[in-house]
Design an enzyme around this catalytic site. Structure first.
Site, PDB file in Angstrom:
ATOM      1  CE  LYS A  92       5.268  22.956  16.422  1.00  0.00           C
ATOM      2  NZ  LYS A  92       4.351  24.199  17.160  1.00  0.00           N
ATOM      3  CG  HIS A 103       8.890  28.302  11.962  1.00  0.00           C
ATOM      4  ND1 HIS A 103       8.325  27.619  12.910  1.00  0.00           N
ATOM      5  CD2 HIS A 103       9.110  29.383  12.472  1.00  0.00           C
ATOM      6  CE1 HIS A 103       8.099  28.439  14.103  1.00  0.00           C
ATOM      7  NE2 HIS A 103       8.811  29.389  13.606  1.00  0.00           N
ATOM      8  CD  GLU A 136       6.344  32.307  21.363  1.00  0.00           C
ATOM      9  OE1 GLU A 136       5.921  33.000  20.188  1.00  0.00           O
ATOM     10  OE2 GLU A 136       5.933  31.514  22.025  1.00  0.00           O
ATOM     11  CG  ASP A 179       3.347  25.481  20.600  1.00  0.00           C
ATOM     12  OD1 ASP A 179       3.074  24.877  19.339  1.00  0.00           O
ATOM     13  OD2 ASP A 179       3.368  26.407  20.733  1.00  0.00           O
ATOM     14  CG  HIS A 183      10.316  25.410  17.328  1.00  0.00           C
ATOM     15  ND1 HIS A 183      10.197  25.109  16.085  1.00  0.00           N
ATOM     16  CD2 HIS A 183       9.041  26.105  17.553  1.00  0.00           C
ATOM     17  CE1 HIS A 183       9.063  25.008  15.579  1.00  0.00           C
ATOM     18  NE2 HIS A 183       8.365  25.842  16.427  1.00  0.00           N
ATOM     19  CE  LYS A 224       2.262  30.154  22.789  1.00  0.00           C
ATOM     20  NZ  LYS A 224       3.103  31.108  21.621  1.00  0.00           N
TER      21      LYS A 224
HETATM   22  C1  BG6 Z   1       5.378  27.901  16.510  1.00  0.00           C
HETATM   23  C2  BG6 Z   1       4.419  27.693  17.949  1.00  0.00           C
HETATM   24  O1  BG6 Z   1       5.783  26.683  16.184  1.00  0.00           O
HETATM   25  O2  BG6 Z   1       6.205  28.888  16.911  1.00  0.00           O
HETATM   26  C3  BG6 Z   1       3.842  28.964  18.263  1.00  0.00           C
HETATM   27  O3  BG6 Z   1       3.197  26.844  17.409  1.00  0.00           O
HETATM   28  C4  BG6 Z   1       5.100  29.990  18.595  1.00  0.00           C
HETATM   29  O4  BG6 Z   1       3.287  28.975  19.499  1.00  0.00           O
HETATM   30  C5  BG6 Z   1       6.058  29.823  17.263  1.00  0.00           C
HETATM   31  O5  BG6 Z   1       4.538  31.080  18.891  1.00  0.00           O
HETATM   32  C6  BG6 Z   1       7.157  30.591  17.564  1.00  0.00           C
HETATM   33  O6  BG6 Z   1       7.947  31.058  16.503  1.00  0.00           O
HETATM   34  P1  BG6 Z   1       8.713  32.252  16.021  1.00  0.00           P
HETATM   35  O7  BG6 Z   1       9.213  32.037  14.747  1.00  0.00           O
HETATM   36  O8  BG6 Z   1       7.573  33.300  16.262  1.00  0.00           O
HETATM   37  O9  BG6 Z   1       9.685  32.292  17.206  1.00  0.00           O
END
Ligand code: BG6
Length: 502
Positions: free
Chosen positions: A160, A190, A228, A247, A252, A352
């Site tokens: 992505k 992911h 986050e 993002d 996600h 964030k």
């Molecule tokens: C990524 C984003 O796809 O996912 C990031 O680009 C984000 O900005 C991250 O921090 C979050 O993934 P995880 O697995 O840490 O929750």
């Protein structure tokens, strides 16, 4: 550890294959891909005939590349033992070259065909490169004849972000379709590799008792949070062009939403599951953005304190414009137009530099139909909630009311809690193991099809338009739970965000 856990037979090692990593010296390769390969090797899920070819711009000898991988594995892998590193390191090759130079791909073709090395003909090309190079690399692979499946399968994993709006996503899909068949394309997200996310399907469709209440008759609303504590770290240049909506929300969070709300698939065949995910996204009521904060809120963090540490505001982060209007926080209210969910709002929020790291899905149920407990006004009773903790403390909790012991009738909220770590122990997992294994075994269930990506963009398009000029940005201090406008968004409906960890 429970002793009656029913498990399917252990998975067998993946097909013999060669994994080519474009962007082999980059962040994703060292933090996720190589540790994930190491973990797969430890679990005996990689075949004996397995090879990795790293491709990156830097010129490096194979010994230098091996040393780098060894150091990276020690730093970013977990519980690494030298024997297993040797297994992986002995299978490495490295090519230095530009991604737009035919010469790089000519060298790659030679390395893949080298009769002495006997690298497996099945090839997984992983594009861990900046998004503007996705098309370039795929074209070069095609021109070099490396996508031809005559002697083995050829699969391409695209990271992505997949486009930055509907138009660019369509263009990229079109370009991929010119070089590849859809069955060769693995658009990765992911979040779908996270055990807890896959477990939502197991929870809903493996148990008989939850589906009957999983609908508008019993569910008051659903909240999905991806919070986050980190800021934009070294990714300011990427993030400032992107923002939270692109993002995290469009990919996600929409997948968390789809898995939570989709209809049961006819089978667990890849397309049956992907049809349902797509159908759910298509049922999202078009967003009408009529005035500030009507259905969505965008925010940006200012300086503050996170985990007892003072941190700068977003505009002070490296490679971020001093007058940036990019959102680091987004909250949206969505409706799903189908029989199951009509009238049930879905509230999504991500940000964030929030107070805590917590990704969770909360299904809040309607109250009991009338109050039996006259001394306990219904209005004051806590709602029943099912909380799926995606991370951290992965697990599922059900919050319900119980009588507080004593002669009078008083109700208090209690919690039944399942924790992954208690039942299954903790396993080293980057989240990429399942996804890589799935690509090697040709299972595309957890990957996006072209239509899923495009539908996701279609849903957020009205917001992208409304926010194009940086309009309607609210601010929140780092370490807070986002801007107060987000509390108002859900508060107008007489509801409130759940405090994660509560
Ligand atoms: C990524 C984003 O796809 O996912 C990031 O680009 C984000 O900005 C991250 O921090 C979050 O993934 P995880 O697995 O840490 O929750």
């Amino acid at each position: 550890m429970a002793d009656d856990i029913k498990t399917a037979p252990r998975p067998v090692p993946a097909d013999p294959s060669t994994m080519v990593i474009f962007g082999a010296t980059g962040d994703l390769a060292k933090r996720k891909l190589l540790p994930a390969l190491y973990n797969l090797a430890t679990e005996s899920l990689l075949p004996e005939q397995f090879a990795v070819v790293g491709v990156a711009r830097q010129t490096m000898s194979i010994d230098e590349y091996r040393d780098k991988v060894s150091r990276d594995l020690e730093e970013f892998g977990t519980a690494v033992t030298p024997g297993r590193c040797d297994w992986l390191e002995s299978r490495l090759a490295y090519i230095g070259g530009e991604f737009d130079a035919p010469e790089t791909f000519r060298k790659l073709a030679e390395v893949l065909a080298d009769p002495e090395a006997k690298r497996p003909a099945n090839c997984l090309f992983y594009l861990a490169v900046p998004p503007n190079l996705f098309g370039t690399v795929v074209r070069q692979l095609g021109d070099a004849g490396l996508l031809d499946e005559r002697h083995g399968w050829r699969r391409v994993v695209i990271e992505k972000p997949f486009g930055r709006d509907l138009k660019t996503a369509r263009e990229l899909n079109q370009l991929l379709a010119e070089e590849l068949d859809e069955h060769q394309i693995y658009r990765i997200d992911h979040y779908l590799g996270k055990e807890t996310v896959q477990n939502v399907m197991a929870f809903r469709f493996g148990n008989g008792i939850f589906e009957p209440v999983w609908n508008r008759r019993y569910v008051d609303h659903v909240q999905i949070t991806v919070a986050e504590t980190v800021g934009v770290e070294q990714r300011g240049a990427y993030y400032d062009r992107t923002g939270a909506l692109r993002d995290v929300v469009q990919n996600h969070m929409f997948q968390l939403l789809a898995i939570t709300a989709m209809e049961p698939p006819n089978s667990f065949e890849a397309d049956a599951v992907r049809d349902e995910r797509e159908k759910l996204l298509r049922a999202i009521h078009p967003l009408v953005v009529d005035g500030p904060a009507s259905v969505a809120v965008r925010g940006q963090y200012t300086a503050g304190t996170v985990d007892w540490e003072k941190v700068p505001g977003y505009r002070e982060e490296p490679h971020v414009a001093a007058d940036s209007h990019t959102e680091t926080y987004a909250a949206i209210k969505l409706k799903v137009d189908n029989w199951r969910w009509a009238g049930v709002p879905f509230y999504l929020r991500t940000g964030k530099r929030l107070e805590a790291r917590a990704s969770e899905i909360v299904v809040q149920f309607r109250p009991a139909p009338f109050s039996l407990f006259r001394e306990t006004p219904m209005a004051n009773l806590d709602p029943n909630q099912l909380v799926i903790r995606v991370q951290p403390n992965e697990g599922i909790a059900l919050r319900f009311l119980a009588k507080v012991p004593g002669p009078d009738v008083r109700l208090g909220t209690v919690r039944m809690d399942f924790s992954y770590a208690d039942y299954f122990g903790l396993k080293s997992n980057t989240g990429y193991e399942t996804l890589l294994y799935d690509v090697m075994t040709g299972d595309s269930t957890l990957f996006h099809r072209a239509d899923i990506v495009e539908t996701g963009w279609t849903v957020v398009e009205p917001l992208l338009d409304a926010w194009r000029n940086g309009d309607g940005l609210a601010f929140y201090p780092a370490g807070a739970w986002g801007p107060s406008e987000a509390d108002a968004l859900i508060g107008r409906d007489g509801r409130q965000w759940r405090m994660p960890g509560d």
